[in-house]
Design an enzyme around this catalytic site. Sequence first.
Site, short mmCIF file in Angstrom:
data_model
loop_
_atom_site.label_atom_id
_atom_site.label_comp_id
_atom_site.label_asym_id
_atom_site.label_seq_id
_atom_site.Cartn_x
_atom_site.Cartn_y
_atom_site.Cartn_z
N ARG A 193 0.86 -1.19 0.00
CA ARG A 193 0.00 0.00 0.00
C ARG A 193 0.89 1.23 0.00
O ARG A 193 1.01 1.94 1.00
CB ARG A 193 -0.92 -0.01 1.23
CG ARG A 193 -2.03 1.02 1.16
CD ARG A 193 -2.62 1.28 2.52
NE ARG A 193 -1.65 1.83 3.46
CZ ARG A 193 -1.32 3.12 3.52
NH1 ARG A 193 -1.85 3.98 2.70
NH2 ARG A 193 -0.44 3.54 4.41
N GLU A 283 6.14 0.39 7.40
CA GLU A 283 5.77 1.46 6.47
C GLU A 283 4.99 0.89 5.29
O GLU A 283 5.44 -0.03 4.62
CB GLU A 283 7.05 2.16 5.97
CG GLU A 283 6.78 3.44 5.23
CD GLU A 283 6.24 4.54 6.12
OE1 GLU A 283 5.46 5.37 5.61
OE2 GLU A 283 6.60 4.58 7.31
N ASP A 284 3.82 1.45 5.06
CA ASP A 284 3.00 1.16 3.88
C ASP A 284 2.66 -0.32 3.73
O ASP A 284 2.69 -0.88 2.62
CB ASP A 284 3.69 1.69 2.61
CG ASP A 284 3.59 3.22 2.53
OD1 ASP A 284 2.87 3.80 3.35
OD2 ASP A 284 4.23 3.81 1.65
N ASP A 306 4.40 4.38 11.13
CA ASP A 306 4.25 5.80 10.83
C ASP A 306 2.88 6.11 10.24
O ASP A 306 2.32 7.18 10.48
CB ASP A 306 5.35 6.25 9.87
CG ASP A 306 5.42 7.77 9.73
OD1 ASP A 306 5.34 8.45 10.77
OD2 ASP A 306 5.54 8.26 8.61
#
Length: 592
Positions: A193, A283-284, A306
């Site tokens: 993502r 992350e993502d 994050d």
Amino acid sequence: MESFMKGIRGDVPCVLDMDPTHTVGGGVDDFYGEDRATEDQLVTPWTISVASGHTLLRDKRHNKGLGFTESERDAHYLRGLLPPAIISQELQERKMMKNLRSYDVPLQRYMAMMDLQERNERLFYKILIDNVEELLPVVYTPTVGEACQKYGSIFRRPQGLYISLKEKGKILEVLRNWPERGIQVIVVTDGERILGLGDLGCQGMGIPVGKLSLYTALGGVRPSACLPITLDVGTNNETLLNDEFYIGLKQKRPRGQEYADFLQEFMSAVKQSYGEKVLIQFEDFANHNAFDLLAKYGTTHLVFNDDIQGTASVVLAGLISALKLVGGTLADHTFMFLGAGEAGTGIAELIALEISRQTKAPVEETRKKLWLVDSKGLVVSSRMESLQHFKKPWAHNHDPLKSLLEAVKAIKPTILIGTSGVGQTFTQEVVEAMSSFNEKPLILALSNPTSQAECTAEQAYTWSKGKAIFASGSPFDPFEYEGKTFIPGQANNAYVFPGFGLGVIMCGAIRVHDDMLLAASEALAKQVSEENYAQGLIYPPFTNIRKISAQIAANVAAKAYELGLASRRPRPDDLVKYAESCMYTPIYRNYR
């Protein structure tokens, strides 16, 4: 958020191992003379041996290009390998900035900066620090999104570790292939993502590389202590699977136990390689994995997401500072979110926790001030059976409503926050409705990159007839409306995660606690000046980001000591000065 995560992970006990052998503060020996406290010392350009000649010019950590002095050229066998001119770092910076500004395409500037990072690390960071407002959109969002989409085409040399399913059972060996041993921060993604762009697979490496560049430039974490990692488990992006230039595994993503076992091996190997106190930033990751990973490993590792926690901390800071413009307390306001994924629910939970802390009301009660709208409409209790687990705490009693406009008109929020990843969803009707019952509607269009923002600054100011207080995730230019110039704020995670990471590292924290996120928000909110408020800003300018990061680091470390989560002893007397002394400084060093 602790209670929220506890609900996801169940009754898993919390392990707080305080073994002091891996404390940091820096904590890892400053082999390369990277801290500000050592900037006046002579250093030796060590690689495996003392670097000299052609090897020195090819070593990004020690290369100074034409900045080598006459004596250094003699001592390190550089005569004839460089033109005779000696050019200062300042002049090199001006030359590089002139070159960057000559490019018309942002991706060209991104590639030029990445090339510089690979050949002259100190010059890269000096340029980024000195020109942060101009270059932040180049090395990170929005340009990094395009870079990730085209990563296979622009790939030149690896900048981190790629750990694929081919390495299952050998992840510990792969980690040992990385040349640095004193790792303090890892940013890891599986590329499912990436920003608002979806599944980019192995090409998501641009995100960890960009994030860690900001850890160093904005937070002062040493480059040698940073490790970007992409976990390549495949991709469900058919375009990439059919792309002959795709650099990752050409297979569909696994789900269930195979994926969980791979992540478990990775997390165990990281702790075995780098110790208890390495900060691992997720992350993502896709929503269905992000919450589970944070809940599972938050009790056993020093982990931070994050997208969930960093975004929440930045937005909360903006809301706290915005109260000076809109009035009241957080508890006096009603919040509506478009988007009920990682960012939306993470922000909502931190706001609810802060209201609970201020009012002493149970968090279950303060959550009722926050309403979420997802792709199916308002999140309400009648939808409970079909909701994903992380949305259920936000399902309140109300009639079902299908659209954001209907929800805005019915709930009448004072603050509207967009985390949907879908552009142009704050329509003119929505903004006009917000303006009809709010004197100063607070509108945050947070989705990245710029193309995915819920509305533009121009639209927010025009449709609200200049009433809106606006901030976005990606930058927008100042806009003039009826003779008044509005300067849009940027609710960029880069305000928080670099300073937060520095604070965690310098105190030797062993876990991340929600109160540490609140401490970061409070520190950031205090940096907004009266001059900033006069311009309608709810965030301080990025030009002061290193000082802001030091304040955030000190506040986070102080909270970690208060909670008993800091293992570095004794506690420094002045945490702000200590944070500044631990910061990497990119000026050229003089070589013996």
